[in-house]
Enzyme design. Structure first.
Site, PDB file in Angstrom:
ATOM      1  N   ASP A  64     -15.187 -11.791 -12.677  1.00 52.66           N
ATOM      2  CA  ASP A  64     -13.877 -12.428 -12.622  1.00 52.66           C
ATOM      3  C   ASP A  64     -12.815 -11.402 -13.012  1.00 52.66           C
ATOM      4  O   ASP A  64     -13.007 -10.618 -13.958  1.00 52.66           O
ATOM      5  CB  ASP A  64     -13.856 -13.612 -13.590  1.00 52.66           C
ATOM      6  CG  ASP A  64     -12.470 -14.183 -13.771  1.00 52.66           C
ATOM      7  OD1 ASP A  64     -12.023 -14.925 -12.892  1.00 52.66           O
ATOM      8  OD2 ASP A  64     -11.842 -13.860 -14.801  1.00 52.66           O
ATOM      9  N   ALA A  65     -11.710 -11.383 -12.301  1.00 52.50           N
ATOM     10  CA  ALA A  65     -10.682 -10.361 -12.524  1.00 52.50           C
ATOM     11  C   ALA A  65     -10.178 -10.350 -13.961  1.00 52.50           C
ATOM     12  O   ALA A  65     -10.026  -9.282 -14.575  1.00 52.50           O
ATOM     13  CB  ALA A  65      -9.517 -10.586 -11.562  1.00 52.50           C
TER      14      ALA A  65
ATOM     15  N   SER B 174      -6.645  -1.840  -0.546  1.00 51.81           N
ATOM     16  CA  SER B 174      -6.182  -1.028  -1.670  1.00 51.81           C
ATOM     17  C   SER B 174      -7.285  -0.170  -2.287  1.00 51.81           C
ATOM     18  O   SER B 174      -7.002   0.942  -2.770  1.00 51.81           O
ATOM     19  CB  SER B 174      -5.513  -1.917  -2.726  1.00 51.81           C
ATOM     20  OG  SER B 174      -6.297  -3.042  -3.025  1.00 51.81           O
TER      21      SER B 174
ATOM     22  N   GLU C 292     -14.525  -7.537  -7.834  1.00 53.99           N
ATOM     23  CA  GLU C 292     -14.512  -8.574  -6.806  1.00 53.99           C
ATOM     24  C   GLU C 292     -15.499  -9.677  -7.198  1.00 53.99           C
ATOM     25  O   GLU C 292     -16.662  -9.403  -7.501  1.00 53.99           O
ATOM     26  CB  GLU C 292     -14.884  -7.995  -5.437  1.00 53.99           C
ATOM     27  CG  GLU C 292     -14.941  -9.010  -4.317  1.00 53.99           C
ATOM     28  CD  GLU C 292     -13.662  -9.820  -4.180  1.00 53.99           C
ATOM     29  OE1 GLU C 292     -13.760 -11.069  -4.119  1.00 53.99           O
ATOM     30  OE2 GLU C 292     -12.560  -9.219  -4.147  1.00 53.99           O
TER      31      GLU C 292
ATOM     32  N   HIS D 142      -8.721  -7.419  -7.711  1.00 56.38           N
ATOM     33  CA  HIS D 142      -9.119  -8.308  -6.615  1.00 56.38           C
ATOM     34  C   HIS D 142      -9.347  -7.429  -5.385  1.00 56.38           C
ATOM     35  O   HIS D 142      -8.554  -7.416  -4.445  1.00 56.38           O
ATOM     36  CB  HIS D 142      -8.048  -9.356  -6.337  1.00 56.38           C
ATOM     37  CG  HIS D 142      -7.781 -10.283  -7.479  1.00 56.38           C
ATOM     38  ND1 HIS D 142      -7.039  -9.914  -8.577  1.00 56.38           N
ATOM     39  CD2 HIS D 142      -8.165 -11.564  -7.698  1.00 56.38           C
ATOM     40  CE1 HIS D 142      -6.959 -10.932  -9.420  1.00 56.38           C
ATOM     41  NE2 HIS D 142      -7.634 -11.943  -8.912  1.00 56.38           N
TER      42      HIS D 142
ATOM     43  N   ASP E 209      -3.873  -8.210  -7.611  1.00 53.56           N
ATOM     44  CA  ASP E 209      -3.550  -8.644  -6.244  1.00 53.56           C
ATOM     45  C   ASP E 209      -4.361  -9.897  -5.897  1.00 53.56           C
ATOM     46  O   ASP E 209      -5.276  -9.851  -5.089  1.00 53.56           O
ATOM     47  CB  ASP E 209      -3.889  -7.478  -5.299  1.00 53.56           C
ATOM     48  CG  ASP E 209      -3.618  -7.801  -3.845  1.00 53.56           C
ATOM     49  OD1 ASP E 209      -2.912  -8.792  -3.581  1.00 53.56           O
ATOM     50  OD2 ASP E 209      -4.120  -7.065  -2.979  1.00 53.56           O
TER      51      ASP E 209
ATOM     52  N   HIS F 225       0.809  -1.211   0.000  1.00 54.49           N
ATOM     53  CA  HIS F 225       0.000   0.000   0.000  1.00 54.49           C
ATOM     54  C   HIS F 225       0.843   1.263   0.000  1.00 54.49           C
ATOM     55  O   HIS F 225       0.443   2.279  -0.580  1.00 54.49           O
ATOM     56  CB  HIS F 225      -0.964  -0.032   1.180  1.00 54.49           C
ATOM     57  CG  HIS F 225      -2.032  -1.071   1.026  1.00 54.49           C
ATOM     58  ND1 HIS F 225      -2.582  -1.752   2.094  1.00 54.49           N
ATOM     59  CD2 HIS F 225      -2.634  -1.567  -0.094  1.00 54.49           C
ATOM     60  CE1 HIS F 225      -3.487  -2.609   1.637  1.00 54.49           C
ATOM     61  NE2 HIS F 225      -3.530  -2.517   0.321  1.00 54.49           N
TER      62      HIS F 225
END
EC number: 2.1.1.266
Length: 286
Positions: free
Chosen positions: A146-147, A103, A121, A41, A167, A18
């Site tokens: 889905d990412a 984040s 997410e 994510h 991430d 971060h």
């Protein structure tokens, strides 16, 4: 390993990640032109360090709690580079450290009204909580996707500048390959974007393979930044945090050379067991 955010909120890896994120975003804000940020994510966006999940691991005690205690006596330059992050921490907490920003909250605290934040997410319960946490922000949208599909759908952004934070929870051994596939595909559509790819340092052989593939890809300048809190042992364990940064701000390496030695001494398991590195995987492309 299972790196679902709530169980590890505020640990040493979160703190390093971060702080680096704030430094990249501070650089983006130097220009007036709007920029796009995607968190692939996102988790829920903020965490209760007194909650069941965080208390189960208590990793924040050797992470963010240690940082906030030591920072007043840190060198001035270190304090200044950490300020965007610690200002957010102080705003979220009153007397005692209880709340920690994911984040998404870090990014939201630094973007301007003209910038845009996309939070992705897939976990249904986490997505619902994420949406509640950010439904007040007009420049922030949450996506139950889905990412990797989200990266295909949202890149390139309308803005000419963008930061994509990848991430994953690293719940299966294919996660490194998934990152490589997603980056390869995203680069074809948005080659000028800055990509931050986080990974845990546990399986050194797998990480070496990951780095070799990255160094052979047709990328812009790419840094591999690592903070080790312990030496490799006979048993695989979580001993460090890594971040691959594609198209990093030109000032970032200089800032990290100030930050990382101090962070290593702060988080190492025993004195002398930690280390750090900033390795250039790919040089400037002509």
């Amino acid at each position: 390993m299972n790196y679902r955010h709530a169980y590890h909120a505020g640990n040493f890896a979160d703190v390093v990640k971060h702080i680096i994120l704030t430094r990249v975003l501070m650089y983006f804000k130097r220009k007036d032109a709007p920029f796009f940020v995607m968190d692939t994510h996102a988790g829920v966006g903020r965490y209760d360090l007194k909650g069941v999940e965080a208390q189960k691991t208590r990793e924040a005690e050797t992470g963010i709690a240690r940082l906030m205690k030591a920072l007043p006596n840190a060198p001035k330059e270190v304090r200044e580079l950490c300020e965007p992050f610690t200002t957010l921490l102080n705003d979220m907490n009153e007397d005692k450290l209880q709340h920690y920003p994911g984040s998404p909250m870090v990014a939201q605290s630094l973007i301007r009204r003209t910038d845009r934040l996309s939070l992705v997410e897939l976990h249904p319960e986490d997505f619902d909580e994420l949406t509640v946490n950010f439904n007040w922000a007009k420049n922030t949208k949450t996506h139950h996707l889905d990412a990797w599909q989200a990266m295909k759908a949202q890149l390139p952004p309308n803005e000419k500048r963008g930061l994509i934070l990848v991430d994953p929870p690293f719940e299966d051994r294919d996660e490194f390959n998934a990152i490589l596939r997603a980056l390869y595909d995203a680069q074809k559509r948005f080659s000028k974007g800055t990509y931050m790819l986080w990974y845990p340092i546990k399986d050194l052989q797998m990480i070496a393979s990951f780095s070799r593939v990255l160094s052979g890809m047709d990328l812009g300048r790419t840094l591999d930044v690592r903070v080790m809190i312990d030496r490799p042992g006979s048993q695989a364990k979580f001993i460090g945090t890594g971040m691959v940064i594609v198209n990093p701000p030109y000032v970032l390496e200089k800032e990290l050379k100030v930050l990382l030695p101090w962070l290593v001494k702060l988080f190492e398991v025993v004195p002398g067991s930690g280390s750090h590195s900033i390795y250039e995987l790919v040089g400037e492309q002509k």
